[in-house]
Design a protein around this motif. Structure first.
Motif, PDB file in Angstrom:
ATOM      1  N   MET A 114     -11.500  64.375  63.907  1.00  0.00           N
ATOM      2  CA  MET A 114     -10.740  63.145  63.666  1.00  0.00           C
ATOM      3  C   MET A 114     -11.620  62.150  62.907  1.00  0.00           C
ATOM      4  O   MET A 114     -11.167  61.512  61.951  1.00  0.00           O
ATOM      5  N   PHE A 115     -12.874  62.046  63.320  1.00  0.00           N
ATOM      6  CA  PHE A 115     -13.756  61.125  62.613  1.00  0.00           C
ATOM      7  C   PHE A 115     -13.970  61.573  61.175  1.00  0.00           C
ATOM      8  O   PHE A 115     -14.039  60.763  60.264  1.00  0.00           O
ATOM      9  N   LEU A 118     -11.123  60.291  59.260  1.00  0.00           N
ATOM     10  CA  LEU A 118     -11.176  58.826  59.173  1.00  0.00           C
ATOM     11  C   LEU A 118     -12.205  58.397  58.131  1.00  0.00           C
ATOM     12  O   LEU A 118     -11.998  57.439  57.379  1.00  0.00           O
ATOM     13  N   ILE A 121     -10.618  58.791  54.765  1.00  0.00           N
ATOM     14  CA  ILE A 121      -9.588  57.786  54.492  1.00  0.00           C
ATOM     15  C   ILE A 121     -10.239  56.429  54.222  1.00  0.00           C
ATOM     16  O   ILE A 121      -9.819  55.691  53.327  1.00  0.00           O
ATOM     17  N   GLY A 122     -11.275  56.109  54.989  1.00  0.00           N
ATOM     18  CA  GLY A 122     -12.008  54.860  54.770  1.00  0.00           C
ATOM     19  C   GLY A 122     -12.527  54.758  53.355  1.00  0.00           C
ATOM     20  O   GLY A 122     -12.581  53.678  52.756  1.00  0.00           O
ATOM     21  N   GLY A 133     -17.818  56.522  53.021  1.00  0.00           N
ATOM     22  CA  GLY A 133     -16.901  56.413  54.152  1.00  0.00           C
ATOM     23  C   GLY A 133     -17.470  55.459  55.189  1.00  0.00           C
ATOM     24  O   GLY A 133     -18.381  54.685  54.890  1.00  0.00           O
ATOM     25  N   ILE A 134     -16.942  55.542  56.406  1.00  0.00           N
ATOM     26  CA  ILE A 134     -17.368  54.638  57.475  1.00  0.00           C
ATOM     27  C   ILE A 134     -18.831  54.874  57.829  1.00  0.00           C
ATOM     28  O   ILE A 134     -19.216  55.994  58.151  1.00  0.00           O
TER      29      ILE A 134
ATOM     30  N   MET B  41      -4.599  54.983  59.675  1.00  0.00           N
ATOM     31  CA  MET B  41      -6.046  54.980  59.908  1.00  0.00           C
ATOM     32  C   MET B  41      -6.388  54.053  61.067  1.00  0.00           C
ATOM     33  O   MET B  41      -7.147  54.424  61.965  1.00  0.00           O
ATOM     34  N   CYS B  65     -17.857  49.176  58.586  1.00  0.00           N
ATOM     35  CA  CYS B  65     -18.470  48.960  57.275  1.00  0.00           C
ATOM     36  C   CYS B  65     -18.618  50.294  56.569  1.00  0.00           C
ATOM     37  O   CYS B  65     -18.913  51.309  57.193  1.00  0.00           O
ATOM     38  N   THR B  66     -18.438  50.285  55.275  1.00  0.00           N
ATOM     39  CA  THR B  66     -18.868  51.410  54.456  1.00  0.00           C
ATOM     40  C   THR B  66     -19.977  50.858  53.566  1.00  0.00           C
ATOM     41  O   THR B  66     -20.447  49.755  53.791  1.00  0.00           O
ATOM     42  N   TYR B  69     -17.703  47.918  51.391  1.00  0.00           N
ATOM     43  CA  TYR B  69     -16.841  46.866  51.945  1.00  0.00           C
ATOM     44  C   TYR B  69     -16.853  46.884  53.462  1.00  0.00           C
ATOM     45  O   TYR B  69     -17.372  47.817  54.075  1.00  0.00           O
TER      46      TYR B  69
END
Lengths: 219, 144
Positions: A114-115, A118, A121-122, A133-134, B41, B65-66, B69
């Motif tokens: 799932m991460f 995500l 998508i981030g 990404g994140i 999301m 945070c990425t 952004y």
């Protein structure tokens, strides 16, 4: 200041390593009389508190034990159904132990993938050019730090929000991964990591970072 | 420091409001698809965080945070979701998002009998007030 756990995810989103470092105890045991002041429901084959927070028992906690006996899913170990036991006034007073549910291996694998999505998508929803990404996901009780190496492996650390030096630890872990997993001739890439040297070195890195991070090396 | 864009979702996932200020990249999706993806999301992050959390928490997910952004998230008890993307050096805008809800959304949308619940906002006064509020924020600096 604590580091809760470490996850390693391969390029396809599969969980290849997971370690719990410190798991805070969230268990509460209390004796109840009939009727029970909590509302319970079955969720994911577990008995979960859905309403009525009190005495440290929170919504989302599951029943871990009844009268000192362990609960497996929605049943006691001897097969008696938890909800039926609680509905029967003859069983009262009853001592119930509540706590945060422990994640099963399957759930961890699911959360890891799932991460993985995500993260993608981030990256796609970014309002700026060339975003990753994140990297850091913040909540009020913990922070998730993620480092994606050039080879696409994701290293994830769950830590206390005030824990410092996590970025340095992530880089250290990628070094440990390269040295003790990838250079191990018996390790095949993208498969779960079962290398003793990797484990001991990872443990040492986490512990030393936890000690030095105590003095607030920044965020 | 700058503000990129703001999304407001209701509890059913309908995007009530969207505006962008200094956005440089578009996702390549239609706007409707992008709203769905954003809501999905956020929804997944919320469930991910609540399962992953090693300790009990109050508000849950607040921001991520990425490298380029930072996404800030604020949810009201009624399920309204405020999502704002800013540059990385903005620390926390919890109070600002709360202000947008209490002083702008409640005043000009909830108290407006003509605006329908669960429909995208078309109140002109809300849009102008919000725009001038965002443009007046200390971390809003127009970049070229």
């Amino acid at each position: 200041m604590t580091i809760y756990s470490v996850y390693v995810i391969n390029r396809a989103g599969g969980l290849i390593y997971q370690m719990d470092h410190t798991m805070p105890k969230t268990e509460v045991e209390k004796t109840f009389s009939f009727p029970l002041e909590l509302t319970l429901k079955i969720y994911d084959e577990r008995v979960v508190v859905s309403f009525g927070q009190r005495d440290g028992i929170k919504v989302g906690h599951t029943i871990l034990g009844i009268n000192g006996e362990l609960v497996r899913g929605r049943q006691l170990e001897d097969g008696r159904d938890v909800l039926e036991m609680i509905a029967n006034p003859d069983n009262y007073p009853i001592a119930i132990k509540f706590g945060r549910p422990k994640l099963s291996t399957n759930e961890r694998i699911m959360l890891a993938s799932m991460f993985h999505s995500l993260y993608a998508i981030g990256c796609q929803l970014s309002p700026e050019m060339k975003s990753s990404g994140i990297q850091v996901l913040e909540t009020d009780s913990f922070k998730l730090h993620c480092l994606q190496t050039h080879t696409g492996i994701k290293l994830i650390i769950l830590a206390d929000p005030r824990q410092g030096g996590v970025d340095a630890l992530l880089r250290k872990i990628s070094e440990v991964y390269a040295d003790f997993a990838l250079k191990n001739p018996f390790y095949s890439i993208d498969m779960p990591i079962r290398c003793d040297l990797f484990e001991t070195n990872l443990q040492a890195a986490v512990e030393s970072s936890e000690r030095s991070g105590m003095y607030g090396a920044g965020i | 420091m700058t503000v990129f864009n703001l999304y407001i979702f209701d509890r059913n996932g309908v995007c009530l409001f969207y505006q962008e200020w200094n956005r440089h990249k578009h996702s390549g999706l239609s706007q409707e698809e992008e709203f769905k993806l954003m809501y999905g999301m956020i929804f997944s992050i919320k469930s991910f965080v609540s399962r992953m959390a090693p300790v009990d928490f109050k508000d849950g997910f607040t921001s991520f945070c990425t490298s380029a952004y930072k996404l800030h998230f604020h949810e009201t008890a009624s399920g309204l979701k405020f999502v704002m993307n800013t540059s990385l050096n903005v620390i926390s805008i919890k109070d600002e998002l709360q202000y947008i809800y209490s002083a702008l959304f409640v005043e000009h949308v909830v108290r407006n009998p003509l605006s329908k619940l669960g429909q995208p906002i078309d109140s002109h006064i809300f849009k102008t007030k919000l725009d001038s509020y965002i443009r007046g924020l200390p971390f809003f600096i127009r970049s070229t």
